[in-house]
Design a protein around this motif. Structure first.
Motif, PDB file in Angstrom:
ATOM      1  N   PRO A   1      -4.309   1.361   4.947  1.00 27.59           N
ATOM      2  CA  PRO A   1      -4.495   2.807   4.794  1.00 27.59           C
ATOM      3  C   PRO A   1      -4.190   3.603   6.058  1.00 27.59           C
ATOM      4  N   LEU A   2      -4.437   3.034   7.216  1.00 31.19           N
ATOM      5  CA  LEU A   2      -4.133   3.734   8.463  1.00 31.19           C
ATOM      6  C   LEU A   2      -2.631   3.949   8.600  1.00 31.19           C
ATOM      7  N   VAL A   3      -1.843   2.922   8.284  1.00 33.04           N
ATOM      8  CA  VAL A   3      -0.389   3.048   8.379  1.00 33.04           C
ATOM      9  C   VAL A   3       0.130   4.063   7.368  1.00 33.04           C
ATOM     10  N   THR A   4      -0.380   3.998   6.149  1.00 30.91           N
ATOM     11  CA  THR A   4       0.020   4.980   5.133  1.00 30.91           C
ATOM     12  C   THR A   4      -0.309   6.397   5.598  1.00 30.91           C
ATOM     13  N   TYR A   5      -1.479   6.591   6.167  1.00 36.69           N
ATOM     14  CA  TYR A   5      -1.849   7.905   6.688  1.00 36.69           C
ATOM     15  C   TYR A   5      -0.857   8.382   7.742  1.00 36.69           C
TER      16      TYR A   5
ATOM     17  N   HIS B   1       0.824  -1.207   0.000  1.00 39.75           N
ATOM     18  CA  HIS B   1       0.000   0.000   0.000  1.00 39.75           C
ATOM     19  C   HIS B   1       0.860   1.260   0.000  1.00 39.75           C
ATOM     20  N   ALA B   2       1.909   1.270   0.817  1.00 37.50           N
ATOM     21  CA  ALA B   2       2.787   2.435   0.869  1.00 37.50           C
ATOM     22  C   ALA B   2       3.444   2.682  -0.483  1.00 37.50           C
ATOM     23  N   ALA B   3       3.878   1.609  -1.143  1.00 40.27           N
ATOM     24  CA  ALA B   3       4.500   1.748  -2.457  1.00 40.27           C
ATOM     25  C   ALA B   3       3.506   2.270  -3.481  1.00 40.27           C
ATOM     26  N   ALA B   4       2.264   1.793  -3.402  1.00 37.79           N
ATOM     27  CA  ALA B   4       1.234   2.266  -4.328  1.00 37.79           C
ATOM     28  C   ALA B   4       0.941   3.745  -4.126  1.00 37.79           C
TER      29      ALA B   4
ATOM     30  N   LEU C   1       2.188   7.571   8.167  1.00 37.74           N
ATOM     31  CA  LEU C   1       3.493   7.850   7.563  1.00 37.74           C
ATOM     32  C   LEU C   1       3.484   9.160   6.772  1.00 37.74           C
ATOM     33  N   SER C   2       2.315   9.626   6.409  1.00 37.10           N
ATOM     34  CA  SER C   2       2.206  10.768   5.506  1.00 37.10           C
ATOM     35  C   SER C   2       2.201  12.096   6.262  1.00 37.10           C
ATOM     36  N   ASP C   3       2.376  13.163   5.498  1.00 42.87           N
ATOM     37  CA  ASP C   3       2.327  14.505   6.088  1.00 42.87           C
ATOM     38  C   ASP C   3       0.923  14.905   6.508  1.00 42.87           C
ATOM     39  N   HIS C   4      -0.081  14.181   6.054  1.00 39.02           N
ATOM     40  CA  HIS C   4      -1.450  14.456   6.487  1.00 39.02           C
ATOM     41  C   HIS C   4      -1.598  14.265   8.004  1.00 39.02           C
ATOM     42  N   ALA C   5      -0.721  13.442   8.583  1.00 42.18           N
ATOM     43  CA  ALA C   5      -0.788  13.161  10.022  1.00 42.18           C
ATOM     44  C   ALA C   5       0.226  13.983  10.798  1.00 42.18           C
ATOM     45  N   ALA C   6       0.560  15.156  10.289  1.00 42.54           N
ATOM     46  CA  ALA C   6       1.630  15.970  10.872  1.00 42.54           C
ATOM     47  C   ALA C   6       1.397  16.326  12.333  1.00 42.54           C
ATOM     48  N   ARG C   7       0.149  16.359  12.771  1.00 41.15           N
ATOM     49  CA  ARG C   7      -0.147  16.730  14.169  1.00 41.15           C
ATOM     50  C   ARG C   7      -0.360  15.512  15.070  1.00 41.15           C
ATOM     51  N   ILE C   8      -0.271  14.316  14.503  1.00 40.19           N
ATOM     52  CA  ILE C   8      -0.607  13.107  15.259  1.00 40.19           C
ATOM     53  C   ILE C   8       0.657  12.441  15.777  1.00 40.19           C
ATOM     54  N   THR C   9       0.825  12.406  17.073  1.00 39.28           N
ATOM     55  CA  THR C   9       1.970  11.716  17.666  1.00 39.28           C
ATOM     56  C   THR C   9       1.624  11.270  19.082  1.00 39.28           C
TER      57      THR C   9
END
Length: 276
Positions: free
Chosen positions: A206-210, A25-28, A212-220
């Motif tokens: 999809p959760l893992v891809t999210y 999924h990440a590669a796609a 890893l992405s910049d869309h989750a910039a505030r999530i930690t």
């Protein structure tokens, strides 16, 4: 634009199951992926699948509980793709054993893979990562699961690693989260308390891809449960009301507090479902 375009990520235990689904999924979604697994032929199959679809993938085979292998995975990523932006600590094992019947060799192996593997890979990745994201594989077993004491202990450790690393790495721009998924995998099949059910690993990807992405910039620093299409954030360990206070406590007053106010229900009545 795909959400992981230009990013390079390492995914451990990616030869099959959840790790394979995460990598594909990440590669796609545009990521260049390092496929790690102890089974090199399986890792190679995943890399070949990704490249046959036009993606970028290389293999770094070996055990995550070997700190040299953890360094090698990161080195492979930076050598092949020029950077490392993400790490998914997916590699793990589980088994069922009653307390008192657990084999110390099995216990040691599980802790080395699930806990030390997560620590070693995180340690290696952080040294080469600028801003980025680390995703750990947690489990609701962290609160304690019957006949899986060692596994439960390991996932409690992963939750602590996630919280501690997120706090420490925040100012460096590295986010750290953990997911607690439900999916039918070879690991789930080892759970004798669960029947053969659950969604396929691809539903979790999809959760893992999210993350890893910049869309989750505030999530930690989050423990995220994804089970049977239900998504929610789990609370970290915290005080539960009421918090009782007295000028002095003795055995009788402590006993009364527990019997009447602190633990009104039977704490041993716990039901478990399918999941990591």
């Amino acid at each position: 634009m795909t959400v992981l375009a230009g990013k390079a990520v390492v995914i451990t235990g990616a030869g099959q199951g959840l790790g394979r689904a995460f990598a594909v999924h990440a590669a796609a979604e545009g990521a260049a992926v390092v496929i790690n697994d102890v089974d090199e032929p399986l890792a190679g199959q995943v890399a070949d699948l990704i490249t046959s679809r036009g993606g970028k993938a290389v293999v770094s085979a070996g055990p995550v509980q070997d700190p040299d292998q953890a360094e090698a995975m990161v080195g492979t990523c930076t050598a092949a793709f020029g950077r490392i932006d993400g790490l998914v600590n997916n590699a793990g094992i589980r088994y069922q054993a009653e307390i008192g019947q657990d084999d110390p060799r099995d216990m040691r192996e599980l802790i080395e893979i699930n806990v030390l593997g997560t620590l070693y890979c995180t340690n290696a990745a952080v040294r080469s990562m600028g801003r980025g994201s680390i995703v750990n594989l947690g489990s609701v077993a962290m609160v304690g699961q019957p006949t899986a004491l060692t596994y439960s202990a390991s996932k409690g450790a992963v939750a602590s690693i996630t919280a501690g690393a997120a706090a420490e790495l925040h100012d460096k721009g590295i986010r750290v989260n953990a997911i607690c998924p439900v999916a039918w995998t070879r690991m789930a099949a080892a759970d004798t308390l669960a029947g053969p059910s659950g969604p396929p690993p691809e539903t979790i990807a999809p959760l893992v891809t999210y993350l890893l992405s910049d869309h989750a910039a505030r999530i930690t620093g989050q423990l995220i449960r994804f089970a049977n299409q239900k998504l929610h954030v789990m609370g970290q360990t915290s005080p539960r009301e009421p918090v009782l206070e007295r000028e002095a406590w003795d055995v009788d007053s402590i006993a009364e507090a527990f019997e009447r106010q602190l633990v009104p229900e039977d704490p041993a009545r716990v039901r478990w479902g399918v999941g990591r």
